[in-house]
Design a protein around this motif. Structure first.
Motif, short mmCIF file in Angstrom:
data_model
loop_
_atom_site.label_atom_id
_atom_site.label_comp_id
_atom_site.label_asym_id
_atom_site.label_seq_id
_atom_site.Cartn_x
_atom_site.Cartn_y
_atom_site.Cartn_z
N GLU A 108 1.24 -1.27 0.08
CA GLU A 108 -0.16 0.04 -0.17
C GLU A 108 0.66 0.99 0.12
O GLU A 108 0.76 1.83 -0.42
CB GLU A 108 -1.22 -0.36 1.58
N ILE A 109 1.93 1.48 0.74
CA ILE A 109 2.62 2.61 0.73
C ILE A 109 3.48 2.48 -0.51
O ILE A 109 3.70 3.88 -1.43
CB ILE A 109 3.81 2.41 1.58
N LEU A 110 3.60 1.49 -1.02
CA LEU A 110 3.97 1.64 -2.82
C LEU A 110 3.53 1.57 -3.92
O LEU A 110 3.85 2.67 -4.42
CB LEU A 110 5.14 -0.13 -3.12
N ASP A 111 1.99 1.75 -3.62
CA ASP A 111 0.82 2.74 -4.36
C ASP A 111 1.13 3.62 -4.01
O ASP A 111 0.49 4.54 -5.48
CB ASP A 111 0.05 1.71 -4.08
N GLU A 112 1.07 3.97 -2.94
CA GLU A 112 0.92 6.22 -2.51
C GLU A 112 2.17 6.14 -2.90
O GLU A 112 1.03 7.67 -3.62
CB GLU A 112 0.78 5.63 -0.74
N VAL A 113 3.12 5.73 -3.48
CA VAL A 113 4.63 5.91 -4.20
C VAL A 113 4.08 6.46 -5.64
O VAL A 113 4.38 7.74 -5.59
CB VAL A 113 5.47 6.33 -3.30
N SER A 114 3.72 5.58 -5.73
CA SER A 114 3.46 5.43 -7.11
C SER A 114 2.50 6.51 -7.64
O SER A 114 2.82 7.12 -8.77
CB SER A 114 3.06 3.71 -7.92
N LEU A 115 1.21 6.32 -6.20
CA LEU A 115 0.32 7.42 -6.80
C LEU A 115 0.64 9.19 -7.20
O LEU A 115 0.75 9.84 -7.56
CB LEU A 115 -1.08 8.07 -6.38
N HIS A 116 1.71 9.63 -6.41
CA HIS A 116 2.11 11.07 -6.50
C HIS A 116 3.01 10.78 -6.96
O HIS A 116 3.32 11.88 -7.86
CB HIS A 116 3.13 11.13 -5.23
#
Length: 140
Positions: A108-116
């Motif tokens: 989920e953190i990786l998904d957050e960073v990818s989104l940004h």
């Protein structure tokens, strides 16, 4: 005479990458950094799911290096003003989140960073397509 087809394919892809970098505009180079970081994060996500811990760490390290040594290092805070300072803070935050994702195996953190990163890349791409009004929009 040749060691393997895999070596040849790798060499060919490296030539393609080097040619792309050499022929790219400064704007395109930044896009390539965003794309490289996003690809590394996607790779890390895959390795977390597959429980490949060493490969996950390598991929996250690659993404963090691209962000820190590529995107963040390319900022000129004197010329870029408030925008460059905001991006500097954002890149620092993203690297901290990647470290946390690495420690906790949190996709989920990786998904957050990818989104940004995707949002930033899309904004960067939008700048390229704006008509030239004489304003220098680069951060360098």
């Amino acid at each position: 005479m040749f060691s393997s087809n895999r070596y040849g394919a790798k060499a060919y892809s490296m030539v393609g990458l080097e040619s792309g970098v050499l022929g790219a505009s400064p704007h395109k180079l930044i896009v390539m950094l965003f794309d490289g970081a996003l690809a590394a994060i996607a790779n890390a996500r895959h390795h977390i799911v597959a429980r490949h811990i060493v490969e996950k760490s390598t991929a996250i390290d690659k993404a963090a290096t691209i962000i820190e040594s590529g995107l963040r290092a390319s900022l000129n805070k004197e010329v870029g003003g408030a925008l460059a300072l905001t991006l500097d803070t954002m890149y620092h935050y993203l690297c901290q989140r990647l470290l946390q994702a690495n420690l906790t195996n949190d996709v989920e953190i990786l998904d957050e960073v990818s989104l940004h990163l995707r949002d930033l890349r899309d904004a960067w791409n939008a700048i390229e397509h704006r008509p030239d009004d004489g304003v220098n929009r680069t951060l360098k």
